[in-house]
Design a protein around this motif. Structure first.
Motif, PDB file in Angstrom:
ATOM      1  N   LEU A   1       0.801  -1.216   0.000  1.00  0.00           N
ATOM      2  CA  LEU A   1       0.000   0.000   0.000  1.00  0.00           C
ATOM      3  C   LEU A   1       0.840   1.276   0.000  1.00  0.00           C
ATOM      4  CD1 LEU A   1      -2.724  -0.990   2.634  1.00  0.00           C
ATOM      5  CD2 LEU A   1      -3.046  -0.736   0.157  1.00  0.00           C
ATOM      6  N   CYS A   2       2.169   1.135   0.128  1.00  0.00           N
ATOM      7  CA  CYS A   2       3.012   2.302   0.373  1.00  0.00           C
ATOM      8  C   CYS A   2       4.176   2.380  -0.619  1.00  0.00           C
ATOM      9  CB  CYS A   2       3.575   2.261   1.794  1.00  0.00           C
ATOM     10  SG  CYS A   2       2.312   2.029   3.063  1.00  0.00           S
ATOM     11  N   ASP A   3       4.418   3.591  -1.088  1.00  0.00           N
ATOM     12  CA  ASP A   3       5.617   3.863  -1.879  1.00  0.00           C
ATOM     13  C   ASP A   3       6.780   4.264  -0.987  1.00  0.00           C
ATOM     14  OD1 ASP A   3       4.119   3.697  -4.412  1.00  0.00           O
ATOM     15  OD2 ASP A   3       3.214   5.595  -3.743  1.00  0.00           O
ATOM     16  N   ALA A   4       6.459   4.857   0.162  1.00  0.00           N
ATOM     17  CA  ALA A   4       7.474   5.336   1.099  1.00  0.00           C
ATOM     18  C   ALA A   4       6.984   5.091   2.518  1.00  0.00           C
ATOM     19  CB  ALA A   4       7.728   6.825   0.891  1.00  0.00           C
ATOM     20  N   VAL A   5       7.926   4.884   3.423  1.00  0.00           N
ATOM     21  CA  VAL A   5       7.565   4.718   4.830  1.00  0.00           C
ATOM     22  C   VAL A   5       8.402   5.657   5.687  1.00  0.00           C
ATOM     23  CG1 VAL A   5       6.818   2.323   4.578  1.00  0.00           C
ATOM     24  CG2 VAL A   5       9.186   2.820   5.231  1.00  0.00           C
ATOM     25  N   VAL A   6       7.816   6.049   6.804  1.00  0.00           N
ATOM     26  CA  VAL A   6       8.498   6.811   7.842  1.00  0.00           C
ATOM     27  C   VAL A   6       8.571   5.920   9.072  1.00  0.00           C
ATOM     28  CG1 VAL A   6       8.415   8.839   9.340  1.00  0.00           C
ATOM     29  CG2 VAL A   6       7.625   9.003   6.961  1.00  0.00           C
ATOM     30  N   ILE A   7       9.757   5.793   9.650  1.00  0.00           N
ATOM     31  CA  ILE A   7       9.943   4.998  10.862  1.00  0.00           C
ATOM     32  C   ILE A   7      10.063   5.946  12.045  1.00  0.00           C
ATOM     33  CG2 ILE A   7      11.385   3.328  12.080  1.00  0.00           C
ATOM     34  CD1 ILE A   7      12.325   2.316   9.348  1.00  0.00           C
TER      35      ILE A   7
END
Length: 370
Positions: free
Chosen positions: A69-75
């Motif tokens: 569902l995601c192109d980019a993630v933030v941790i």
């Protein structure tokens, strides 16, 4: 990605900072949060509420990653989880912005750097150091790099602030979870020292203690062990030196953060939260008579918790995703910031200066900082 395409974000860890990232993503053009994950149900619910639109919610970050569902993630998970969460992310072709600190130990940082070396071209791996984007700090760095003070010889950073806030499960009360105050909190400032001087340090000397904060708290029979004040001196190969002055029981103050850089030609200062910049040139100005201005950035449409700097960080992260550009802040930058904090803690424990070569396996990597 092409311009005009919407970047789909996943946010892993939706405590205070995770929600801050969600609200900044909401302020971006052509961006949407499509998924969140958190092991804590209440935090997960706050993440869903903060997201602007329909969002999938997962307890396990691996399920978020596998959802496609995601192109980019933030941790934005607790510090001690960064190494394992980021290791999972790095094995997938998804863009990532990792909150500071990179990891809680130098060894874990080196493990992550080895994993990241195999990332495919065009996949952005960005170290979150939003203090670089505070308008006053950015103006100071520009002045220094434009030669306003000559070759910088001294950098001084002071943060006098309030104690650590309470986090879910009180994980931030113990150094084993945070990496220690000088990793958890002041990695930002070590990164700024390296950025403004454009070199890597050789040794660190520090004195610090836990004198006031959290001494009356107890968790499972344990008293918190996090430092609440310190002085740290950092030496660089060129002979430049930097000083950190941290006090976390000093909220009765005017400016929370002050940064100054001095060279043979003059001095420049940045002050926050006033976002003011003071520039003095030797031979032209004198004490009390310098150029004063208020810094700003027209791109800031949402202030958030850090004077709009998190939004600018996200704007530039998104631009790198769209253009296939290089990250402005690298994992190597994060590694050095952690190592400097770890060296400062070691210096306090041993009562002596600590060479970076004592604790870093990659200490030969002293190339100039962009």
């Amino acid at each position: 990605m092409k311009r005009g395409e919407v970047i789909r974000y996943g946010v892993i860890g939706t405590g205070m900072m995770g929600v801050e990232h969600i609200e900044n993503i909401n302020a971006l053009d052509e961006a949407v949060v499509t998924a969140v994950s958190d092991t804590n149900a209440d935090s997960r619910a706050r993440g869903v509420q903060a997201a602007d639109g329909e969002v999938a919610a997962f307890e396990d970050h691996v399920d978020l990653l596998d959802s496609k569902l995601c192109d980019a993630v933030v941790i934005a998970t607790p510090n001690f989880t960064h190494v394992d969460v980021l290791a999972d992310v790095l094995q997938r072709p998804v863009h990532v912005l990792i909150e500071k600190p990179l990891c809680t130990t130098v060894e874990d940082c080196e493990r992550i750097l080895a994993l990241a070396a195999d990332r495919p071209d065009g996949v952005v791996t960005w170290m979150a150091m939003e203090y670089r984007y505070m308008p006053a700090v950015a103006a100071l760095v520009e002045h220094v790099h434009d030669g306003a003070v000559g070759q910088p010889r001294m950098v001084a950073i002071r943060e006098h602030r309030f104690p650590f806030l309470q986090k879910v499960g009180d994980w931030n009360r113990f150094s084993e979870n945070t990496g220690g105050t000088l990793v958890e909190k002041t990695c930002h400032y070590f990164d700024l020292m390296n950025l403004v001087l454009r070199e890597r340090p050789v040794r660190v000397m520090a004195s610090g203690a836990q004198d006031v904060n959290h001494l009356d708290e107890e968790y499972d029979g344990r008293t918190p062990d996090i430092l609440d004040n310190a002085f740290v001196i950092v030496d660089y190969p060129s002979g430049a030196r930097a000083l950190l002055d941290l006090c976390m029981f000093a909220e009765a103050t005017d400016e929370q953060e002050e940064m100054s850089v001095v060279g043979a030609r003059g001095k420049v200062e940045a002050r926050m939260p006033s976002n003011t910049v003071h520039l003095g040139r030797r031979g032209e100005h004198f004490i009390g008579n310098v150029e004063k201005s208020t810094a700003g950035d027209d791109r800031i449409t949402y202030q958030g918790l850090h004077h709009g700097s998190s939004l600018i960080e996200h704007v530039e992260f998104a631009e790198a995703i769209r253009t296939g550009g290089q990250p402005a802040v690298t994992l190597d930058d994060g590694y050095w910031a952690v190592a400097m904090g770890a060296a400062a803690h070691r210096s306090i424990d041993l009562g002596r200066p600590v060479e970076l070569s004592e604790i870093m396996q990659r200490d030969d990597d002293r190339e100039a900082v962009r």
